[in-house]
Design a protein around this motif. Structure first.
Motif, PDB file in Angstrom:
ATOM      1  N   LYS A 196      -6.792   6.076  14.332  1.00  0.00           N
ATOM      2  CA  LYS A 196      -6.485   6.715  13.046  1.00  0.00           C
ATOM      3  C   LYS A 196      -5.156   6.229  12.488  1.00  0.00           C
ATOM      4  N   ASN A 197      -4.085   6.271  13.293  1.00  0.00           N
ATOM      5  CA  ASN A 197      -2.766   5.838  12.819  1.00  0.00           C
ATOM      6  C   ASN A 197      -2.754   4.357  12.482  1.00  0.00           C
ATOM      7  N   THR A 198      -3.478   3.554  13.264  1.00  0.00           N
ATOM      8  CA  THR A 198      -3.524   2.115  13.013  1.00  0.00           C
ATOM      9  C   THR A 198      -4.204   1.824  11.681  1.00  0.00           C
ATOM     10  N   LEU A 199      -5.307   2.507  11.418  1.00  0.00           N
ATOM     11  CA  LEU A 199      -6.005   2.317  10.149  1.00  0.00           C
ATOM     12  C   LEU A 199      -5.148   2.772   8.974  1.00  0.00           C
ATOM     13  N   MET A 200      -4.408   3.870   9.152  1.00  0.00           N
ATOM     14  CA  MET A 200      -3.534   4.358   8.085  1.00  0.00           C
ATOM     15  C   MET A 200      -2.418   3.361   7.775  1.00  0.00           C
ATOM     16  N   ALA A 201      -1.789   2.829   8.828  1.00  0.00           N
ATOM     17  CA  ALA A 201      -0.714   1.847   8.636  1.00  0.00           C
ATOM     18  C   ALA A 201      -1.256   0.581   7.982  1.00  0.00           C
ATOM     19  N   SER A 202      -2.435   0.132   8.428  1.00  0.00           N
ATOM     20  CA  SER A 202      -3.042  -1.087   7.878  1.00  0.00           C
ATOM     21  C   SER A 202      -3.418  -0.901   6.410  1.00  0.00           C
ATOM     22  N   LEU A 203      -3.978   0.258   6.094  1.00  0.00           N
ATOM     23  CA  LEU A 203      -4.371   0.539   4.716  1.00  0.00           C
ATOM     24  C   LEU A 203      -3.151   0.610   3.804  1.00  0.00           C
ATOM     25  N   CYS A 204      -2.084   1.232   4.288  1.00  0.00           N
ATOM     26  CA  CYS A 204      -0.846   1.322   3.501  1.00  0.00           C
ATOM     27  C   CYS A 204      -0.305  -0.070   3.184  1.00  0.00           C
ATOM     28  N   MET A 205      -0.270  -0.936   4.191  1.00  0.00           N
ATOM     29  CA  MET A 205       0.254  -2.275   3.978  1.00  0.00           C
ATOM     30  C   MET A 205      -0.654  -3.096   3.077  1.00  0.00           C
ATOM     31  N   ALA A 206      -1.963  -2.923   3.226  1.00  0.00           N
ATOM     32  CA  ALA A 206      -2.904  -3.650   2.371  1.00  0.00           C
ATOM     33  C   ALA A 206      -2.779  -3.195   0.913  1.00  0.00           C
ATOM     34  N   LEU A 207      -2.619  -1.891   0.689  1.00  0.00           N
ATOM     35  CA  LEU A 207      -2.495  -1.358  -0.666  1.00  0.00           C
ATOM     36  C   LEU A 207      -1.175  -1.751  -1.320  1.00  0.00           C
ATOM     37  N   TYR A 208      -0.132  -1.886  -0.516  1.00  0.00           N
ATOM     38  CA  TYR A 208       1.193  -2.192  -1.065  1.00  0.00           C
ATOM     39  C   TYR A 208       1.185  -3.477  -1.872  1.00  0.00           C
ATOM     40  N   GLN A 209       0.476  -4.511  -1.378  1.00  0.00           N
ATOM     41  CA  GLN A 209       0.489  -5.820  -2.032  1.00  0.00           C
ATOM     42  C   GLN A 209      -0.034  -5.765  -3.476  1.00  0.00           C
ATOM     43  N   LEU A 260      -0.631  -3.149  -5.389  1.00  0.00           N
ATOM     44  CA  LEU A 260       0.091  -2.143  -6.168  1.00  0.00           C
ATOM     45  C   LEU A 260       1.412  -2.706  -6.690  1.00  0.00           C
ATOM     46  N   PHE A 261       2.159  -3.355  -5.811  1.00  0.00           N
ATOM     47  CA  PHE A 261       3.473  -3.874  -6.200  1.00  0.00           C
ATOM     48  C   PHE A 261       3.338  -5.008  -7.220  1.00  0.00           C
ATOM     49  N   PHE A 262       2.484  -5.986  -6.931  1.00  0.00           N
ATOM     50  CA  PHE A 262       2.355  -7.128  -7.827  1.00  0.00           C
ATOM     51  C   PHE A 262       1.772  -6.725  -9.177  1.00  0.00           C
ATOM     52  N   SER A 263       0.858  -5.753  -9.175  1.00  0.00           N
ATOM     53  CA  SER A 263       0.286  -5.269 -10.438  1.00  0.00           C
ATOM     54  C   SER A 263       1.336  -4.517 -11.249  1.00  0.00           C
ATOM     55  N   ALA A 264       2.179  -3.736 -10.562  1.00  0.00           N
ATOM     56  CA  ALA A 264       3.239  -2.996 -11.243  1.00  0.00           C
ATOM     57  C   ALA A 264       4.222  -3.945 -11.918  1.00  0.00           C
ATOM     58  N   VAL A 265       4.588  -4.999 -11.199  1.00  0.00           N
ATOM     59  CA  VAL A 265       5.513  -5.992 -11.755  1.00  0.00           C
ATOM     60  C   VAL A 265       4.901  -6.693 -12.962  1.00  0.00           C
ATOM     61  N   THR A 266       3.598  -6.954 -12.905  1.00  0.00           N
ATOM     62  CA  THR A 266       2.911  -7.606 -14.020  1.00  0.00           C
ATOM     63  C   THR A 266       2.899  -6.721 -15.257  1.00  0.00           C
ATOM     64  N   LEU A 267       2.672  -5.410 -15.064  1.00  0.00           N
ATOM     65  CA  LEU A 267       2.547  -4.491 -16.191  1.00  0.00           C
ATOM     66  C   LEU A 267       3.885  -4.076 -16.793  1.00  0.00           C
ATOM     67  N   THR A 268       4.859  -3.820 -15.938  1.00  0.00           N
ATOM     68  CA  THR A 268       6.108  -3.240 -16.436  1.00  0.00           C
ATOM     69  C   THR A 268       7.313  -4.146 -16.266  1.00  0.00           C
ATOM     70  N   GLY A 269       7.104  -5.353 -15.773  1.00  0.00           N
ATOM     71  CA  GLY A 269       8.215  -6.292 -15.640  1.00  0.00           C
ATOM     72  C   GLY A 269       8.844  -6.265 -14.263  1.00  0.00           C
ATOM     73  N   VAL A 270       9.542  -7.337 -13.938  1.00  0.00           N
ATOM     74  CA  VAL A 270      10.164  -7.469 -12.622  1.00  0.00           C
ATOM     75  C   VAL A 270      11.209  -6.393 -12.389  1.00  0.00           C
ATOM     76  N   ALA A 271      12.057  -6.151 -13.394  1.00  0.00           N
ATOM     77  CA  ALA A 271      13.177  -5.230 -13.211  1.00  0.00           C
ATOM     78  C   ALA A 271      12.716  -3.805 -12.908  1.00  0.00           C
ATOM     79  N   ILE A 272      11.965  -3.217 -13.848  1.00  0.00           N
ATOM     80  CA  ILE A 272      11.532  -1.831 -13.687  1.00  0.00           C
ATOM     81  C   ILE A 272      10.572  -1.686 -12.515  1.00  0.00           C
ATOM     82  N   GLY A 273       9.638  -2.631 -12.381  1.00  0.00           N
ATOM     83  CA  GLY A 273       8.675  -2.554 -11.283  1.00  0.00           C
ATOM     84  C   GLY A 273       9.344  -2.596  -9.925  1.00  0.00           C
TER      85      GLY A 273
END
Length: 296
Positions: A66-79, A81-94
């Motif tokens: 359970k913990n392994t899947l949670m950690a893996s999912l968090c890391m997979a989602l981060y990529q 989420l972060f790159f999409s945020a930077v694309t939408l709102t810019g490097v600075a704010i994102g």
């Protein structure tokens, strides 16, 4: 390694993460940011898996699924989420929203799930570091307040905080190398569909392959291994604040390698980040000395 050197392992991880932006600047123009993130995890997961097999430390007996899947999912989602945020709102704010929100969200998660209230020193250090991040990125021109982008950036901060909280529980009971190898291999599997959605022909060039190997081996494999080693002796909230060495490194590399310029306000931001990190390291060192004195 002991509690005295643990913060420096996390700082070194932050420095390696800070090379990500500069490295991406050298990637081929056809490389989509999300595709780079997927390739990064694939290379990092494969590297860590090879390392753990060579070291002979992979033991999946009684492994917490359970913990392994949670950690893996968090890391997979981060990529994405972060790159999409930077694309939408810019490097600075994102970047400021994602990286700046992570320490606060990590402290809140510790408070909610571990019933561990962050110390006054941690709040002071985190405030200084986040303020420093805001000032550091104020010189950027790509500022656009997009509500969807802000939500995605907050999601990125939350997933990184969640990954850190769950990973700390894993590394307390299992080898740090085994933990990151299993987690990042699963994360790479979760993101593998992106390798077929986006154009990956850029990996066939020398520059594209070099960029992906640097991101996968140094900025992912080795960086997260060091981060996990430090987590054994450092709380998740403290670790996430120390990881703010990432934007500090990225800014300095931008100046010295990419020819970017920083305003006086941005240099003040760098000073505040360094001060915040210094306060936290000093507090960790003092706590370690008190514990050793009590034990003796």
């Amino acid at each position: 390694m002991n509690g005295k050197t643990a913060p420096f392992f996390i700082l070194l991880a932050g420095v390696l993460w800070g090379t990500t932006g500069t490295t991406q600047a050298f990637a081929p123009e056809s490389a989509h940011p999300i595709a780079i993130g997927a390739a990064r995890l694939a290379a990092g997961g494969l590297f860590l898996l090879c390392m753990v097999f060579l070291a002979g430390k992979l033991d999946l007996k009684n492994w917490p699924i359970k913990n392994t899947l949670m950690a893996s999912l968090c890391m997979a989602l981060y990529q994405p989420l972060f790159f999409s945020a930077v694309t939408l709102t810019g490097v600075a704010i994102g970047t400021v929203t994602a990286i700046g929100s992570a320490p606060v969200l990590s402290g809140l998660l510790e408070w909610l799930y571990l019933k561990k209230r962050p110390s006054a020193i941690w709040w002071c250090s985190t405030f200084l570091s986040i303020l420093g991040c805001v000032l550091l990125f104020m010189n950027k021109n790509s500022v656009h307040m997009d509500p969807a982008g802000l939500l995605l950036a907050l999601g990125a901060g939350l997933t990184f905080a969640g990954y850190t909280l769950v990973s700390r529980d894993l590394v307390e009971n299992y080898s740090s190398l085994s933990v990151v190898a299993v987690v990042f291999t699963l994360s790479a599997i979760f993101l593998s569909p992106f390798l077929f959605i986006f154009d990956m022909s850029w990996l066939g060039s020398v520059r594209g392959l070099t960029v992906s190997l640097h991101l996968g081996i140094l900025a992912t494999g080795i960086a997260y291994f060091l981060f996990s080693k430090g987590l054994v002796h450092v709380s998740s909230s403290t670790a996430v604040t120390l990881a703010l060495a990432e934007p500090l490194t990225a800014a300095l590399l931008g100046v010295f390698l990419l020819g970017e310029s920083l305003t006086a306000v941005s240099w003040l931001g760098i000073f505040l980040i360094m001060m915040g990190i210094g306060v936290l390291i000093g507090s960790s060192q003092n706590s370690g000395r008190k514990i050793r004195a009590a034990e003796s």
